[in-house]
Motif scaffolding. Structure first.
Motif, PDB file in Angstrom:
ATOM      1  N   ILE A 119     -35.401  30.121  28.381  1.00 54.55           N
ATOM      2  CA  ILE A 119     -34.329  29.301  27.980  1.00 54.55           C
ATOM      3  C   ILE A 119     -34.451  28.753  26.696  1.00 54.55           C
ATOM      4  CG2 ILE A 119     -32.896  27.145  28.363  1.00 54.55           C
ATOM      5  CD1 ILE A 119     -33.052  27.718  31.366  1.00 54.55           C
ATOM      6  N   ALA A 120     -35.365  28.717  26.040  1.00 52.95           N
ATOM      7  CA  ALA A 120     -35.927  27.874  24.711  1.00 52.95           C
ATOM      8  C   ALA A 120     -35.398  29.126  23.969  1.00 52.95           C
ATOM      9  CB  ALA A 120     -37.108  27.769  24.472  1.00 52.95           C
ATOM     10  N   ASP A 121     -35.730  30.246  24.152  1.00 57.32           N
ATOM     11  CA  ASP A 121     -35.120  31.523  23.119  1.00 57.32           C
ATOM     12  C   ASP A 121     -33.768  31.409  23.090  1.00 57.32           C
ATOM     13  OD1 ASP A 121     -35.868  33.721  21.689  1.00 57.32           O
ATOM     14  OD2 ASP A 121     -35.015  35.022  23.131  1.00 57.32           O
ATOM     15  N   GLN A 137     -42.293  21.177  26.520  1.00 55.70           N
ATOM     16  CA  GLN A 137     -42.277  20.767  25.403  1.00 55.70           C
ATOM     17  C   GLN A 137     -41.765  21.676  24.199  1.00 55.70           C
ATOM     18  OE1 GLN A 137     -46.258  19.227  24.075  1.00 55.70           O
ATOM     19  NE2 GLN A 137     -46.413  17.663  25.704  1.00 55.70           N
ATOM     20  N   LEU A 138     -41.938  23.115  24.869  1.00 54.93           N
ATOM     21  CA  LEU A 138     -41.520  24.138  23.981  1.00 54.93           C
ATOM     22  C   LEU A 138     -40.002  24.202  23.957  1.00 54.93           C
ATOM     23  CD1 LEU A 138     -42.005  26.955  22.439  1.00 54.93           C
ATOM     24  CD2 LEU A 138     -41.677  28.054  24.750  1.00 54.93           C
ATOM     25  N   LEU A 139     -39.645  24.077  25.139  1.00 55.51           N
ATOM     26  CA  LEU A 139     -38.005  23.887  25.357  1.00 55.51           C
ATOM     27  C   LEU A 139     -37.366  22.895  24.489  1.00 55.51           C
ATOM     28  CD1 LEU A 139     -35.172  24.868  26.372  1.00 55.51           C
ATOM     29  CD2 LEU A 139     -35.726  23.760  28.575  1.00 55.51           C
ATOM     30  N   GLU A 140     -38.037  21.618  24.488  1.00 56.70           N
ATOM     31  CA  GLU A 140     -37.501  20.516  23.679  1.00 56.70           C
ATOM     32  C   GLU A 140     -37.527  20.525  22.320  1.00 56.70           C
ATOM     33  OE1 GLU A 140     -39.781  17.322  25.448  1.00 56.70           O
ATOM     34  OE2 GLU A 140     -38.567  17.003  27.329  1.00 56.70           O
ATOM     35  N   ARG A 141     -38.558  21.384  21.805  1.00 50.40           N
ATOM     36  CA  ARG A 141     -38.944  21.548  20.299  1.00 50.40           C
ATOM     37  C   ARG A 141     -37.885  22.758  20.070  1.00 50.40           C
ATOM     38  NH1 ARG A 141     -44.487  23.062  17.532  1.00 50.40           N
ATOM     39  NH2 ARG A 141     -43.566  23.212  15.325  1.00 50.40           N
ATOM     40  N   ALA A 142     -37.335  23.674  20.833  1.00 52.37           N
ATOM     41  CA  ALA A 142     -36.397  24.452  20.445  1.00 52.37           C
ATOM     42  C   ALA A 142     -34.979  24.035  20.251  1.00 52.37           C
ATOM     43  CB  ALA A 142     -36.269  25.475  21.630  1.00 52.37           C
ATOM     44  N   VAL A 143     -34.561  23.024  21.005  1.00 54.05           N
ATOM     45  CA  VAL A 143     -33.635  21.910  20.965  1.00 54.05           C
ATOM     46  C   VAL A 143     -33.555  21.312  19.728  1.00 54.05           C
ATOM     47  CG1 VAL A 143     -32.114  20.324  21.598  1.00 54.05           C
ATOM     48  CG2 VAL A 143     -33.048  21.652  23.346  1.00 54.05           C
ATOM     49  N   ARG A 144     -34.655  20.929  19.139  1.00 46.81           N
ATOM     50  CA  ARG A 144     -34.619  19.866  17.892  1.00 46.81           C
ATOM     51  C   ARG A 144     -34.632  20.864  16.791  1.00 46.81           C
ATOM     52  NH1 ARG A 144     -39.424  16.838  20.997  1.00 46.81           N
ATOM     53  NH2 ARG A 144     -37.935  15.442  22.325  1.00 46.81           N
ATOM     54  N   VAL A 145     -35.063  22.197  16.953  1.00 45.72           N
ATOM     55  CA  VAL A 145     -35.140  23.378  15.587  1.00 45.72           C
ATOM     56  C   VAL A 145     -33.431  23.510  15.221  1.00 45.72           C
ATOM     57  CG1 VAL A 145     -35.253  25.603  15.006  1.00 45.72           C
ATOM     58  CG2 VAL A 145     -37.086  24.226  16.052  1.00 45.72           C
ATOM     59  N   VAL A 146     -32.713  23.648  16.318  1.00 46.43           N
ATOM     60  CA  VAL A 146     -31.307  23.560  16.266  1.00 46.43           C
ATOM     61  C   VAL A 146     -30.562  22.318  16.263  1.00 46.43           C
ATOM     62  CG1 VAL A 146     -31.286  26.179  16.631  1.00 46.43           C
ATOM     63  CG2 VAL A 146     -30.950  24.362  18.390  1.00 46.43           C
ATOM     64  N   THR A 147     -30.974  21.335  15.406  1.00 41.43           N
ATOM     65  CA  THR A 147     -30.714  19.910  15.683  1.00 41.43           C
ATOM     66  C   THR A 147     -29.129  19.667  15.517  1.00 41.43           C
ATOM     67  OG1 THR A 147     -31.289  17.744  14.889  1.00 41.43           O
ATOM     68  CG2 THR A 147     -31.375  19.445  13.229  1.00 41.43           C
ATOM     69  N   ARG A 148     -28.608  20.557  14.652  1.00 41.15           N
ATOM     70  CA  ARG A 148     -27.140  20.388  14.374  1.00 41.15           C
ATOM     71  C   ARG A 148     -26.170  20.965  15.445  1.00 41.15           C
ATOM     72  NH1 ARG A 148     -26.051  18.961   9.024  1.00 41.15           N
ATOM     73  NH2 ARG A 148     -27.895  18.571   7.557  1.00 41.15           N
ATOM     74  N   GLU A 149     -26.715  21.672  16.215  1.00 34.76           N
ATOM     75  CA  GLU A 149     -25.675  22.282  17.497  1.00 34.76           C
ATOM     76  C   GLU A 149     -26.183  22.180  18.855  1.00 34.76           C
ATOM     77  OE1 GLU A 149     -26.070  26.696  16.584  1.00 34.76           O
ATOM     78  OE2 GLU A 149     -26.229  26.195  14.250  1.00 34.76           O
TER      79      GLU A 149
END
Length: 309
Positions: A245-247, A274-286
């Motif tokens: 889901i992170a992907d 933590q990987l999933l949460e970090r992925a969300v923060r990578v695309v922080t504007r969306e």
């Protein structure tokens, strides 16, 4: 329809027991230039913050950056805390644990996290999220999430919808991930039952392992076509479902993660979470992430309110 300054002047007192209070911090990257996400969020939400009288209890360096940028000038609700190195973020954690009746209690935290900033995994940063979950308060770590949550508070206060949040509330263009740890799977089912129509308005839903199986069975029991899964199932979390889901999040194919975390148990696949949460923060504007049932219920109720207006 957007809010103007006359709306602020003419807004009623809203009959709130007290002004809402949120902790606010942003990693350096997010307040270092004019187009940083902290400032873009405030430009989108500043008038709503003022209309609601929200107090922002702000860690020192973020506070200084907001004033330097000329935002929230002379706003009484901008409260300065010490620098992070002097315990500012630690103080936010302590205020989260207090009850609403205590003088300095916070109603949630907006911590705009740069996923590659090492301070984002300092103990006080991890504790801030954990205590928000424990005390059923929002922990918001992306720009999209910050805009969305100010809109949630607007709607629950009885104000009209703000145009800055239109795209975030257009669920027909989004995918939602529904994930729950073992002890919270029944609560996820209760949440999906209560807000089935809201969740069904997403263009697509995905889930991990057992949670997905249970959600599909629920949907079929409510009349969803039995030849169509209500959620697309991925692997269980420990087997890599969170990473899958992170992907999706990174590929802009999933915009909302509703993840009911149990903060009181050790998780063998903590790195995947933590990987999933970090992925969300990578695309922080969306992308946005909700990590507790209480917060998810308030968000879903706000969606329903917005659809009625």
């Amino acid at each position: 329809m957007s809010l103007n300054r006359d709306d602020i002047a003419n807004s009623p007192a809203l009959d709130l027991p007290r002004n809402l209070r949120f902790g606010l911090a942003a990693n350096q990257r997010h307040h270092s230039t004019r187009d940083s996400i902290c400032f873009d969020w405030l430009r989108a939400s500043e008038l709503s913050i003022q209309a609601l009288g929200i107090e922002l209890h702000t860690v020192g360096r973020t506070y200084d950056a907001i004033l330097r940028e000329g935002l929230l000038t002379d706003y009484h609700g901008l409260v300065r805390y010490p620098y992070g190195r002097d315990g500012g973020l630690m103080k936010l954690v302590a205020r989260i644990t207090e009850t609403e009746l205590e003088a300095d209690s916070l109603d949630g935290a907006i911590y705009l996290i740069d996923p590659v900033d090492p301070s984002s995994i300092f103990p006080e940063a991890l504790a801030l999220k954990r205590q928000c979950i424990t005390h059923k308060k929002p922990f918001i770590s992306t720009m999209a999430g910050a805009i969305e949550w100010i809109e949630v508070e607007r709607l629950h206060a009885g104000l009209h919808a703000h145009s800055s949040a239109d795209a975030l509330f257009d669920l027909s263009q989004q995918c939602a991930a529904l994930i729950a740890h073992d002890a919270l799977k029944d609560i996820m089912l209760d949440f999906a039952t209560q807000h089935f129509e809201v969740l069904s308005s997403f263009a697509q839903r995905v889930a991990t392992g057992t949670t997905g199986k249970l959600l599909n069975e629920l949907a079929w029991s409510r009349g969803w076509p039995t030849d169509m899964p209500w959620v697309q199932r991925y692997l269980s979390g420990p087997m890599g479902g969170d990473a899958q889901i992170a992907d999706l999040v990174l590929e802009r194919q999933c915009q909302k993660v509703i993840f009911f975390e149990d903060p009181h148990v050790a998780r063998q696949h903590e790195a995947d979470i933590q990987l999933l949460e970090r992925a969300v923060r990578v695309v922080t504007r969306e992308a946005t992430c909700v990590t507790s049932p209480a917060v998810a219920n308030k968000w879903a109720s706000a969606v329903a309110l917005r659809n009625l207006r």
